[in-house]
Design a protein around this motif. Structure first.
Motif, PDB file in Angstrom:
ATOM      1  N   THR A  66      -3.554  -3.484   4.618  1.00  0.00           N
ATOM      2  CA  THR A  66      -4.585  -2.536   5.041  1.00  0.00           C
ATOM      3  C   THR A  66      -3.932  -1.464   5.910  1.00  0.00           C
ATOM      4  O   THR A  66      -2.818  -1.669   6.427  1.00  0.00           O
ATOM      5  CB  THR A  66      -5.682  -3.237   5.863  1.00  0.00           C
TER       6      THR A  66
ATOM      7  N   HIS B 142      -3.586   2.284  -4.405  1.00  0.00           N
ATOM      8  CA  HIS B 142      -4.507   1.428  -3.661  1.00  0.00           C
ATOM      9  C   HIS B 142      -5.391   0.644  -4.622  1.00  0.00           C
ATOM     10  O   HIS B 142      -5.451   0.956  -5.812  1.00  0.00           O
ATOM     11  CB  HIS B 142      -5.331   2.246  -2.657  1.00  0.00           C
TER      12      HIS B 142
ATOM     13  N   LEU C 141     -11.155   3.652   4.854  1.00  0.00           N
ATOM     14  CA  LEU C 141     -10.107   2.662   5.086  1.00  0.00           C
ATOM     15  C   LEU C 141      -9.401   2.932   6.410  1.00  0.00           C
ATOM     16  O   LEU C 141      -8.795   2.060   6.999  1.00  0.00           O
ATOM     17  CB  LEU C 141      -9.039   2.720   3.989  1.00  0.00           C
TER      18      LEU C 141
ATOM     19  N   GLY D  56      -9.638  -1.204   0.018  1.00  0.00           N
ATOM     20  CA  GLY D  56      -9.130  -1.199   1.380  1.00  0.00           C
ATOM     21  C   GLY D  56      -7.672  -1.552   1.545  1.00  0.00           C
ATOM     22  O   GLY D  56      -7.171  -1.560   2.665  1.00  0.00           O
ATOM     23  N   LYS D  57      -6.971  -1.836   0.457  1.00  0.00           N
ATOM     24  CA  LYS D  57      -5.559  -2.195   0.598  1.00  0.00           C
ATOM     25  C   LYS D  57      -4.667  -1.192  -0.127  1.00  0.00           C
ATOM     26  O   LYS D  57      -5.009  -0.669  -1.180  1.00  0.00           O
ATOM     27  CB  LYS D  57      -5.311  -3.599   0.066  1.00  0.00           C
TER      28      LYS D  57
ATOM     29  N   TRP E 221       0.367  -6.049  -0.673  1.00  0.00           N
ATOM     30  CA  TRP E 221      -0.771  -5.258  -0.220  1.00  0.00           C
ATOM     31  C   TRP E 221      -0.951  -5.368   1.296  1.00  0.00           C
ATOM     32  O   TRP E 221      -0.825  -6.453   1.842  1.00  0.00           O
ATOM     33  CB  TRP E 221      -2.054  -5.746  -0.890  1.00  0.00           C
TER      34      TRP E 221
END
Length: 184
Positions: free
Chosen positions: A144, A47, A174, A51-52, A142
């Motif tokens: 979320t 990650h 997240l 957040g991704k 990437w």
């Protein structure tokens, strides 16, 4: 006869484990897949810390779940190899990630008609650049957790299980959407 001996000598050997994750035998990777023998694998959530999650598109040559998306890097632990060593090896082989800290998040069991595995769950932060292993990884991008959930039907089910556990075990901010498990 010579070809068979050569294939066995050059085979990738895997520890076969029982329902308590204890080694009970060794088999070739080919035999493990053909007979759906319980084995160990490392799962690494890569990650960006913001957040991704790094997503892989598996190549069509993969021996399980070809061409699907994967929410984790990783793979089968070879005979005698430790989970963390396997995680580091797989991250470097698949993505070129080396010399970064890995967080350990424990073990989990996953079973379907195609796969029976004790998974070691790890995570690391990386921003690339990534050096993709052509034979295993077609591309990376990437997403979320919410974007992954919206596309969950495109993902390997074991990687969704690993991601869901990582998010829940860490009370990760997240994680706003519970990842649904695909059923075989």
């Amino acid at each position: 006869m010579g070809r068979v001996i050569s294939e066995v000598v050059n085979a990738e050997w895997i520890d076969i484990v029982d329902d308590k994750n204890k080694v009970i035998a060794q088999a070739t990777r080919q035999q493990m897949r053909a007979e759906n023998l319980c084995h160990r694998a490392a799962y690494i959530i890569v990650h960006d810390g913001m957040g991704k999650i790094l997503i892989q598109r598996r190549t069509e040559m993969k021996d399980i779940y070809p061409s699907l998306l994967d929410a984790t890097a990783g793979g089968v632990v070879t005979s005698g190899e430790g989970m963390l060593a396997a995680a580091r090896r797989e991250a470097e082989e698949e993505l070129g990630i080396a010399d970064v800290p890995f967080a350990e998040h424990g073990l989990f069991y996953y079973e379907t008609t195609q796969c029976r595995v004790w998974g070691g769950l790890f995570s690391c932060v990386s921003h690339g650049p990534f050096a993709l292993q052509e034979a295993e990884v077609e591309s990376v991008f990437w997403l979320t957790p919410d974007e992954i959930n919206a596309r969950r039907h495109e993902f390997t089910p074991d990687s969704l299980k690993a991601l869901s556990l990582w998010l829940s075990r860490n009370n990760n901010e997240l994680h706003k959407t519970k990842l649904c498990q695909k059923v075989d």
